[in-house]
Design a protein around this motif. Structure first.
Motif, PDB file in Angstrom:
ATOM      1  N   VAL A   1      -2.838 -35.858 -99.777  1.00 15.78           N
ATOM      2  CA  VAL A   1      -2.419 -35.032-100.899  1.00 15.78           C
ATOM      3  C   VAL A   1      -1.812 -35.874-102.014  1.00 15.78           C
ATOM      4  N   ALA A   2      -1.052 -36.899-101.648  1.00 13.63           N
ATOM      5  CA  ALA A   2      -0.422 -37.760-102.658  1.00 13.63           C
ATOM      6  C   ALA A   2      -0.298 -39.152-102.073  1.00 13.63           C
ATOM      7  N   SER A   3      -0.125 -40.126-102.932  1.00  9.57           N
ATOM      8  CA  SER A   3      -0.006 -41.500-102.465  1.00  9.57           C
ATOM      9  C   SER A   3       1.465 -41.872-102.310  1.00  9.57           C
ATOM     10  N   ARG A   4       1.738 -42.756-101.334  1.00  6.40           N
ATOM     11  CA  ARG A   4       3.110 -43.193-101.112  1.00  6.40           C
ATOM     12  C   ARG A   4       3.536 -44.162-102.216  1.00  6.40           C
ATOM     13  N   GLN A   5       4.738 -43.986-102.703  1.00  2.00           N
ATOM     14  CA  GLN A   5       5.230 -44.815-103.798  1.00  2.00           C
ATOM     15  C   GLN A   5       5.946 -46.070-103.322  1.00  2.00           C
ATOM     16  N   ASN A   6       6.458 -46.044-102.088  1.00  2.00           N
ATOM     17  CA  ASN A   6       7.321 -47.125-101.647  1.00  2.00           C
ATOM     18  C   ASN A   6       7.040 -47.438-100.184  1.00  2.00           C
ATOM     19  N   VAL A   7       6.232 -48.472 -99.900  1.00  2.00           N
ATOM     20  CA  VAL A   7       5.876 -48.820 -98.533  1.00  2.00           C
ATOM     21  C   VAL A   7       6.841 -49.892 -98.033  1.00  2.00           C
ATOM     22  N   THR A   8       7.949 -49.451 -97.449  1.00  2.00           N
ATOM     23  CA  THR A   8       8.956 -50.351 -96.901  1.00  2.00           C
ATOM     24  C   THR A   8       9.394 -49.839 -95.542  1.00  2.00           C
ATOM     25  N   THR A   9      10.066 -50.694 -94.795  1.00  2.00           N
ATOM     26  CA  THR A   9      10.569 -50.271 -93.491  1.00  2.00           C
ATOM     27  C   THR A   9      11.523 -49.096 -93.637  1.00  2.00           C
ATOM     28  N   ALA A  10      12.387 -49.142 -94.651  1.00  5.40           N
ATOM     29  CA  ALA A  10      13.342 -48.048 -94.860  1.00  5.40           C
ATOM     30  C   ALA A  10      12.624 -46.739 -95.153  1.00  5.40           C
ATOM     31  N   ALA A  11      11.581 -46.802 -95.987  1.00  4.99           N
ATOM     32  CA  ALA A  11      10.843 -45.587 -96.332  1.00  4.99           C
ATOM     33  C   ALA A  11      10.096 -45.024 -95.125  1.00  4.99           C
ATOM     34  N   LEU A  12       9.536 -45.914 -94.296  1.00  3.26           N
ATOM     35  CA  LEU A  12       8.768 -45.457 -93.139  1.00  3.26           C
ATOM     36  C   LEU A  12       9.659 -44.978 -91.998  1.00  3.26           C
ATOM     37  N   SER A  13      10.908 -45.393 -91.979  1.00  6.21           N
ATOM     38  CA  SER A  13      11.795 -45.071 -90.856  1.00  6.21           C
ATOM     39  C   SER A  13      12.078 -43.576 -90.724  1.00  6.21           C
ATOM     40  N   VAL A  14      11.827 -42.811 -91.779  1.00  3.11           N
ATOM     41  CA  VAL A  14      12.051 -41.368 -91.702  1.00  3.11           C
ATOM     42  C   VAL A  14      10.817 -40.625 -91.215  1.00  3.11           C
ATOM     43  N   GLU A  15       9.694 -41.327 -91.063  1.00  2.76           N
ATOM     44  CA  GLU A  15       8.468 -40.681 -90.604  1.00  2.76           C
ATOM     45  C   GLU A  15       8.607 -40.303 -89.133  1.00  2.76           C
ATOM     46  N   PRO A  16       8.091 -39.153 -88.729  1.00  5.26           N
ATOM     47  CA  PRO A  16       8.251 -38.715 -87.339  1.00  5.26           C
ATOM     48  C   PRO A  16       7.583 -39.645 -86.337  1.00  5.26           C
ATOM     49  N   GLU A  17       6.439 -40.273 -86.710  1.00  2.00           N
ATOM     50  CA  GLU A  17       5.804 -41.213 -85.787  1.00  2.00           C
ATOM     51  C   GLU A  17       6.669 -42.456 -85.577  1.00  2.00           C
ATOM     52  N   TRP A  18       7.303 -42.916 -86.647  1.00  2.00           N
ATOM     53  CA  TRP A  18       8.198 -44.082 -86.555  1.00  2.00           C
ATOM     54  C   TRP A  18       9.375 -43.755 -85.631  1.00  2.00           C
ATOM     55  N   GLN A  19       9.931 -42.572 -85.790  1.00  5.11           N
ATOM     56  CA  GLN A  19      11.059 -42.157 -84.960  1.00  5.11           C
ATOM     57  C   GLN A  19      10.633 -41.957 -83.511  1.00  5.11           C
ATOM     58  N   ALA A  20       9.381 -41.533 -83.304  1.00  5.43           N
ATOM     59  CA  ALA A  20       8.874 -41.425 -81.934  1.00  5.43           C
ATOM     60  C   ALA A  20       8.813 -42.803 -81.285  1.00  5.43           C
ATOM     61  N   LEU A  21       8.412 -43.811 -82.058  1.00  5.69           N
ATOM     62  CA  LEU A  21       8.411 -45.174 -81.542  1.00  5.69           C
ATOM     63  C   LEU A  21       9.817 -45.615 -81.158  1.00  5.69           C
ATOM     64  N   ASP A  22      10.802 -45.215 -81.958  1.00  4.19           N
ATOM     65  CA  ASP A  22      12.197 -45.538 -81.639  1.00  4.19           C
ATOM     66  C   ASP A  22      12.595 -44.979 -80.277  1.00  4.19           C
ATOM     67  N   ARG A  23      12.026 -43.829 -79.906  1.00  2.78           N
ATOM     68  CA  ARG A  23      12.361 -43.201 -78.624  1.00  2.78           C
ATOM     69  C   ARG A  23      11.551 -43.767 -77.472  1.00  2.78           C
ATOM     70  N   GLY A  24      10.642 -44.695 -77.762  1.00  2.00           N
ATOM     71  CA  GLY A  24       9.840 -45.293 -76.698  1.00  2.00           C
ATOM     72  C   GLY A  24       8.533 -44.576 -76.432  1.00  2.00           C
ATOM     73  N   VAL A  25       8.123 -43.675 -77.329  1.00  2.46           N
ATOM     74  CA  VAL A  25       6.844 -42.989 -77.171  1.00  2.46           C
ATOM     75  C   VAL A  25       5.714 -43.964 -77.475  1.00  2.46           C
ATOM     76  N   ASN A  26       4.669 -43.933 -76.659  1.00  4.19           N
ATOM     77  CA  ASN A  26       3.510 -44.796 -76.870  1.00  4.19           C
ATOM     78  C   ASN A  26       2.623 -44.169 -77.942  1.00  4.19           C
ATOM     79  N   LEU A  27       2.333 -44.926 -78.989  1.00  2.00           N
ATOM     80  CA  LEU A  27       1.572 -44.399 -80.121  1.00  2.00           C
ATOM     81  C   LEU A  27       0.329 -45.227 -80.364  1.00  2.00           C
ATOM     82  N   ARG A  28      -0.840 -44.556 -80.341  1.00  2.00           N
ATOM     83  CA  ARG A  28      -2.111 -45.220 -80.644  1.00  2.00           C
ATOM     84  C   ARG A  28      -2.779 -44.503 -81.811  1.00  2.00           C
ATOM     85  N   CYS A  29      -3.376 -45.268 -82.702  1.00  2.00           N
ATOM     86  CA  CYS A  29      -4.041 -44.656 -83.856  1.00  2.00           C
ATOM     87  C   CYS A  29      -5.322 -45.405 -84.183  1.00  2.00           C
TER      88      CYS A  29
END
Length: 343
Positions: free
Chosen positions: A140-168
């Motif tokens: 729908v829209a393009s990301r304006q800021n591709v940084t670790t801080a910006a990505l840290s709020v993404e639910p997939e990133w937070q799932a990784l923090d919890r130890g969830v195995n993520l494949r894409c």
């Protein structure tokens, strides 16, 4: 390098020993390889099944042409994916028809961006073991800021923090921002591969799936998606994901060789799977001259003068752990909305 075509690492290593020879006995190969005659015999049978070697009839084995064997393995993988896709589509149609009368709540239709985002967040937050995804445009829209801080709020990133195995599995075509995001998610622990994918998809713990409608991304359309919880349909979608995953190309990240340049990481990944310059250019969305320039720069950095030497240098880096395959996890969100199946 051939694992995505179903060749085990041990079998590939044995083929690399056999390939330069006209022929060799099992005993000779065992001495060169594992030292275990029984294991060597089993690996030779595997190579024979894959079309990479054959017995000569005099107790020896001879190698078969690599490119011809790989072409056959590729055809087999594509046929498996097509069969899995057809089966999943058939099963989906049957189950959707049955849920009209049975199983209230097995398939729910979401309308609107907010509803899709909310469900994507729920699936990621409740996942305890695995998240699997197909990621492809449009967004729908393009990301304006591709940084670790910006990505840290993404639910997939937070799932990784919890130890969830993520494949894409990412659909081919990578701009600089998307490659940067891939590299950041890889560093976080995502396992990523690239291959043509049929749709967006997010699977959580093999229990629920989110499938956005690709047609709803057309101009003037309202975003729609389906949440599927029927066990048989989720199983079929998981089967489809695994078939595409097995046939896809691992995305490689190299710390020392690529200087954390995500474009060069993708270049190395595709080179190590035998992709042609033209195929690499198509995947990266650049022209063939740029691909050849990047390869020349990489050869200069590694101090080699031929592509054969370059391949050997990359294999050595892989064996030393300087090249590592990204694990399946997030990908490139380009909006606060579902980045894979969700948005």
């Amino acid at each position: 390098m051939l694992q995505s075509l179903g060749v085990s690492g041990s079998a590939e290593a044995l083929y690399m020993l056999l390939a330069p020879l006209d022929a060799a006995s099992e005993t000779e190969l065992a001495e060169l390889a594992t030292g275990d005659p029984q294991e060597t015999a089993a690996l030779l049978v595997e190579l024979q099944d894959l079309g990479l070697a054959r017995p000569t009839g005099s107790g020896a084995w001879e190698p078969l042409p690599l490119l011809a064997a790989v072409a056959g393995l590729k055809i087999r993988r594509v046929a498996e994916i097509e069969a899995a896709t057809t089966a999943a589509e058939t099963l989906q149609n049957r189950l959707l028809a049955r849920t009209q009368d049975h199983g209230e709540g097995y398939v729910n239709i979401l309308v609107g961006r907010e509803a899709i985002l909310e469900t994507r967040l729920e699936l990621c937050e409740t996942a305890v073991r695995d998240l699997c995804a197909f990621d492809k445009p449009p967004y729908v829209a393009s990301r304006q800021n591709v940084t670790t801080a910006a990505l840290s709020v993404e639910p997939e990133w937070q799932a990784l923090d919890r130890g969830v195995n993520l494949r894409c599995v990412y659909h081919p075509g990578f701009d600089e921002d998307r490659l940067t995001e891939l590299a950041l998610f890889a560093t976080k622990g995502e396992q990523s591969r690239t291959a043509p994918v049929p749709m967006k998809l997010l699977l959580a713990d093999q229990q629920a799936a989110l499938i956005p409608s690709m047609r709803s991304y057309e101009p003037g359309q309202e975003l729609r998606a389906s949440v599927v919880r029927h066990p048989l349909l989720v199983e079929a979608l998981q089967w489809l994901f695994e078939a595409v995953w097995d046939a896809s190309v691992p995305i490689v990240t190299t710390a020392s060789v690529t200087e954390s340049d995500p474009r060069r990481q993708m270049l190395i990944s595709l080179m190590m799977t035998g992709s042609t310059d033209s195929a690499i250019a198509t995947q990266l969305g650049i022209n063939v001259r740029s691909v050849r320039r990047w390869i020349s720069e990489l050869m200069d950095d590694l101090g080699v003068t031929t592509r054969l030497q370059l391949g050997a240098a990359l294999v050595r880096a892989d064996n030393l752990g300087q090249v590592s395959y990204m694990r399946p996890r997030g990908g490139q969100r380009t909006t606060p909305e579902p980045r894979r199946a969700q948005g």
